[in-house]
Scaffold this active site. Structure first.
Site, PDB file in Angstrom:
ATOM      1  N   TYR A  32     -13.169  -3.128  11.746  1.00  0.00           N
ATOM      2  CA  TYR A  32     -11.815  -2.635  11.406  1.00  0.00           C
ATOM      3  C   TYR A  32     -10.895  -2.791  12.616  1.00  0.00           C
ATOM      4  O   TYR A  32      -9.771  -3.295  12.504  1.00  0.00           O
ATOM      5  CB  TYR A  32     -11.933  -1.170  10.977  1.00  0.00           C
ATOM      6  CG  TYR A  32     -10.623  -0.436  10.778  1.00  0.00           C
ATOM      7  CD1 TYR A  32      -9.806  -0.684   9.680  1.00  0.00           C
ATOM      8  CD2 TYR A  32     -10.222   0.551  11.681  1.00  0.00           C
ATOM      9  CE1 TYR A  32      -8.611   0.019   9.496  1.00  0.00           C
ATOM     10  CE2 TYR A  32      -9.038   1.261  11.510  1.00  0.00           C
ATOM     11  CZ  TYR A  32      -8.239   0.983  10.416  1.00  0.00           C
ATOM     12  OH  TYR A  32      -7.057   1.680  10.240  1.00  0.00           O
TER      13      TYR A  32
ATOM     14  N   ILE B  40      -3.987   9.987  10.837  1.00  0.00           N
ATOM     15  CA  ILE B  40      -2.892  10.473  10.000  1.00  0.00           C
ATOM     16  C   ILE B  40      -3.547  11.216   8.833  1.00  0.00           C
ATOM     17  O   ILE B  40      -4.540  10.739   8.267  1.00  0.00           O
ATOM     18  CB  ILE B  40      -2.043   9.298   9.449  1.00  0.00           C
ATOM     19  CG1 ILE B  40      -1.588   8.364  10.582  1.00  0.00           C
ATOM     20  CG2 ILE B  40      -0.842   9.818   8.653  1.00  0.00           C
ATOM     21  CD1 ILE B  40      -0.645   8.960  11.595  1.00  0.00           C
TER      22      ILE B  40
ATOM     23  N   GLY C  63       0.818  -1.217   0.000  1.00  0.00           N
ATOM     24  CA  GLY C  63       0.000   0.000   0.000  1.00  0.00           C
ATOM     25  C   GLY C  63       0.845   1.257   0.000  1.00  0.00           C
ATOM     26  O   GLY C  63       0.486   2.262   0.614  1.00  0.00           O
TER      27      GLY C  63
ATOM     28  N   SER D   6      -3.849   0.073  14.140  1.00  0.00           N
ATOM     29  CA  SER D   6      -4.557   1.302  14.518  1.00  0.00           C
ATOM     30  C   SER D   6      -4.761   1.326  16.026  1.00  0.00           C
ATOM     31  O   SER D   6      -4.960   0.277  16.644  1.00  0.00           O
ATOM     32  CB  SER D   6      -5.913   1.326  13.817  1.00  0.00           C
ATOM     33  OG  SER D   6      -6.720   2.333  14.366  1.00  0.00           O
TER      34      SER D   6
ATOM     35  N   VAL E  20      -3.080  -7.407  -1.733  1.00  0.00           N
ATOM     36  CA  VAL E  20      -2.512  -8.229  -0.660  1.00  0.00           C
ATOM     37  C   VAL E  20      -3.427  -9.402  -0.279  1.00  0.00           C
ATOM     38  O   VAL E  20      -2.982 -10.348   0.372  1.00  0.00           O
ATOM     39  CB  VAL E  20      -2.170  -7.392   0.605  1.00  0.00           C
ATOM     40  CG1 VAL E  20      -1.087  -6.357   0.314  1.00  0.00           C
ATOM     41  CG2 VAL E  20      -3.406  -6.741   1.220  1.00  0.00           C
TER      42      VAL E  20
ATOM     43  N   ALA F 124     -11.183  -4.816  15.106  1.00  0.00           N
ATOM     44  CA  ALA F 124     -10.931  -6.235  15.372  1.00  0.00           C
ATOM     45  C   ALA F 124      -9.853  -6.769  14.434  1.00  0.00           C
ATOM     46  O   ALA F 124      -8.957  -7.526  14.844  1.00  0.00           O
ATOM     47  CB  ALA F 124     -12.220  -7.038  15.199  1.00  0.00           C
TER      48      ALA F 124
HETATM   49  N1  LIG Z   1      -4.979   7.434   7.962  1.00  0.00           N
HETATM   50  C1  LIG Z   1      -5.291   7.202   9.231  1.00  0.00           C
HETATM   51  O1  LIG Z   1      -5.859   8.058   9.920  1.00  0.00           O
HETATM   52  C2  LIG Z   1      -4.968   5.860   9.856  1.00  0.00           C
HETATM   53  C3  LIG Z   1      -5.247   5.675  11.211  1.00  0.00           C
HETATM   54  C4  LIG Z   1      -4.935   4.454  11.800  1.00  0.00           C
HETATM   55  C5  LIG Z   1      -4.354   3.454  11.042  1.00  0.00           C
HETATM   56  N2  LIG Z   1      -4.101   3.657   9.728  1.00  0.00           N
HETATM   57  C6  LIG Z   1      -3.506   2.563   8.960  1.00  0.00           C
HETATM   58  O2  LIG Z   1      -2.339   3.046   8.326  1.00  0.00           O
HETATM   59  C7  LIG Z   1      -2.142   2.353   7.091  1.00  0.00           C
HETATM   60  C8  LIG Z   1      -1.942   3.355   5.972  1.00  0.00           C
HETATM   61  O3  LIG Z   1      -3.086   4.190   5.925  1.00  0.00           O
HETATM   62  P1  LIG Z   1      -3.157   5.451   4.952  1.00  0.00           P
HETATM   63  O4  LIG Z   1      -4.101   6.428   5.565  1.00  0.00           O
HETATM   64  O5  LIG Z   1      -1.810   5.878   4.569  1.00  0.00           O
HETATM   65  O6  LIG Z   1      -3.886   4.788   3.691  1.00  0.00           O
HETATM   66  P2  LIG Z   1      -4.226   5.420   2.272  1.00  0.00           P
HETATM   67  O7  LIG Z   1      -5.662   5.101   2.026  1.00  0.00           O
HETATM   68  O8  LIG Z   1      -3.774   6.831   2.160  1.00  0.00           O
HETATM   69  O9  LIG Z   1      -3.311   4.549   1.296  1.00  0.00           O
HETATM   70  C9  LIG Z   1      -3.426   3.173   1.310  1.00  0.00           C
HETATM   71  C10 LIG Z   1      -2.893   2.611   0.006  1.00  0.00           C
HETATM   72  O10 LIG Z   1      -3.006   1.183   0.120  1.00  0.00           O
HETATM   73  C11 LIG Z   1      -3.533   0.665  -1.066  1.00  0.00           C
HETATM   74  N3  LIG Z   1      -4.280  -0.556  -0.743  1.00  0.00           N
HETATM   75  C12 LIG Z   1      -5.424  -0.660  -0.043  1.00  0.00           C
HETATM   76  N4  LIG Z   1      -5.805  -1.942   0.031  1.00  0.00           N
HETATM   77  C13 LIG Z   1      -4.882  -2.657  -0.659  1.00  0.00           C
HETATM   78  C14 LIG Z   1      -4.745  -4.018  -0.948  1.00  0.00           C
HETATM   79  N5  LIG Z   1      -5.667  -4.909  -0.566  1.00  0.00           N
HETATM   80  N6  LIG Z   1      -3.656  -4.430  -1.648  1.00  0.00           N
HETATM   81  C15 LIG Z   1      -2.734  -3.522  -2.069  1.00  0.00           C
HETATM   82  N7  LIG Z   1      -2.833  -2.202  -1.839  1.00  0.00           N
HETATM   83  C16 LIG Z   1      -3.895  -1.781  -1.143  1.00  0.00           C
HETATM   84  C17 LIG Z   1      -4.445   1.747  -1.621  1.00  0.00           C
HETATM   85  O11 LIG Z   1      -4.574   1.617  -3.042  1.00  0.00           O
HETATM   86  C18 LIG Z   1      -3.722   3.031  -1.210  1.00  0.00           C
HETATM   87  O12 LIG Z   1      -2.871   3.517  -2.236  1.00  0.00           O
HETATM   88  C19 LIG Z   1      -3.337   1.431   6.923  1.00  0.00           C
HETATM   89  O13 LIG Z   1      -3.023   0.138   7.372  1.00  0.00           O
HETATM   90  C20 LIG Z   1      -4.381   2.050   7.832  1.00  0.00           C
HETATM   91  O14 LIG Z   1      -5.332   1.107   8.263  1.00  0.00           O
HETATM   92  C21 LIG Z   1      -4.394   4.837   9.106  1.00  0.00           C
END
Ligand SMILES: NC(=O)c1ccc[n+]([C@@H]2O[C@H](COP(=O)([O-])OP(=O)(O)OC[C@H]3O[C@@H](n4cnc5c(N)ncnc54)[C@H](O)[C@@H]3O)[C@@H](O)[C@H]2O)c1
Length: 267
Positions: A168, A201, A18, A155, A70, A170
């Protein structure tokens, strides 16, 4: 530079899932800046992965795009093989792909008991099964190399709970639990496995949307839950992940590190 780089990655090759945008892109670039031997950039959206590959190559670091979902075990295996032949065996895996999967939108509006159970899979698949798939594909090369780093982005909702994000949460709690068992299975091969638990974030809005949001009462309410009164940035995530991937973190395993501006605090 005076003294050694504490984040030095000693030429190890990383695969970041990702990584076409958001925190994953920040992580991939940070690893490239700290002596990674190469970066395999995964994203479901191929163009995003290609763009980040170009950014990494511009830093003088080998990189290859490995677009796959993934959740698809076959694609995952093929991508690790491609990365291995193009830039070297992967000994750093960052399981970053998450949220609501490649095509879904994360919902924070519906109580669990009112949700359509058909929605649960989009959280479980990417955030938990995706982590299983990539970790399963990555470990054999790490065992061969007798070294490895696995970092999974989870998270704070999986640590302390979050209303209207139960499934989510869980999935993220499951991924952190999975990392602890993997840490115990693989420690004797010089492999560490840890999780980084994020609060909000700033990745989901454009700069203009975020500037508008900052003027709202909703933003003030959200900020009141943070000790450090801002949302996190991809760079905040990248710094901790780079450290956990470095040689200096070789005695840290099986842990979940909150990275959250004080959103929650634990002993
Ligand atoms: N943004 C937040 O506030 C936040 C908070 C807590 C946790 N997180 C976690 O941080 C991580 C990154 O989040 P983010 O905000 O940078 O995400 P984002 O949505 O900005 O980017 C995620 C990227 O992952 C890719 N992606 C999604 N599912 C995929 C899959 N099955 N296979 C391959 N690629 C895939 C998407 O195409 C996207 O480009 C994630 O695991 C998210 O759950 C984010």
């Amino acid at each position: 530079m005076i003294g050694e780089d504490v984040l030095d990655l000693d030429g190890q090759v990383a695969l970041v899932t990702g990584a076409g945008k958001g925190a994953g892109r920040g992580i991939a670039l940070e690893l490239a800046k700290h002596n990674a031997g190469g970066i395999a950039v995964n994203d479901f959206v191929a163009e995003r992965a290609e763009e980040v590959v170009e950014e990494i190559r511009a830093l003088g670091v080998p990189a290859t795009a490995v677009p796959f979902d993934v959740c698809d075990l076959e694609q995952v295996g093929a991508a690790f093989a491609k990365a291995g032949s193009e830039i070297g065996a992967v000994t750093i895996l960052v399981n970053n792909a998450g949220m609501a999967g490649p095509t879904g939108q994360i919902s924070m509006n519906t109580n669990f008991w009112e949700e359509d159970p058909g929605e649960w899979g989009k959280y479980m698949n990417t955030n938990l099964y995706g982590v299983f798939n990539c970790t399963h594909a990555a470990i054999p090369a790490m065992v061969d190399a007798q070294r490895g780093r696995i970092v999974t982005i989870v998270s704070d909702s999986g640590r302390v709970g979050e209303p209207r994000q139960a499934v989510y949460s869980a999935a993220k709690a499951g991924a952190a639990g999975f990392m602890r068992s993997i840490a115990k299975e693989t420690g004797r091969f010089g492999i560490t496995a840890n999780s980084v638990a994020l609060a909000s974030i700033q990745t989901m809005m454009t700069d203009d949307q975020f500037a508008e949001f900052q003027k709202s009462d909703g933003y003030k309410a959200a900020m009141s839950r943070y000790t450090i009164r801002r949302w996190g940035q991809p760079d905040d995530v990248a710094a901790l992940v780079a450290f956990l991937c470095s040689n200096r973190a070789s005695w840290i395993t099986g842990q979940t590190y909150p990275l959250n501006g004080g959103y929650s605090m634990a002993q």
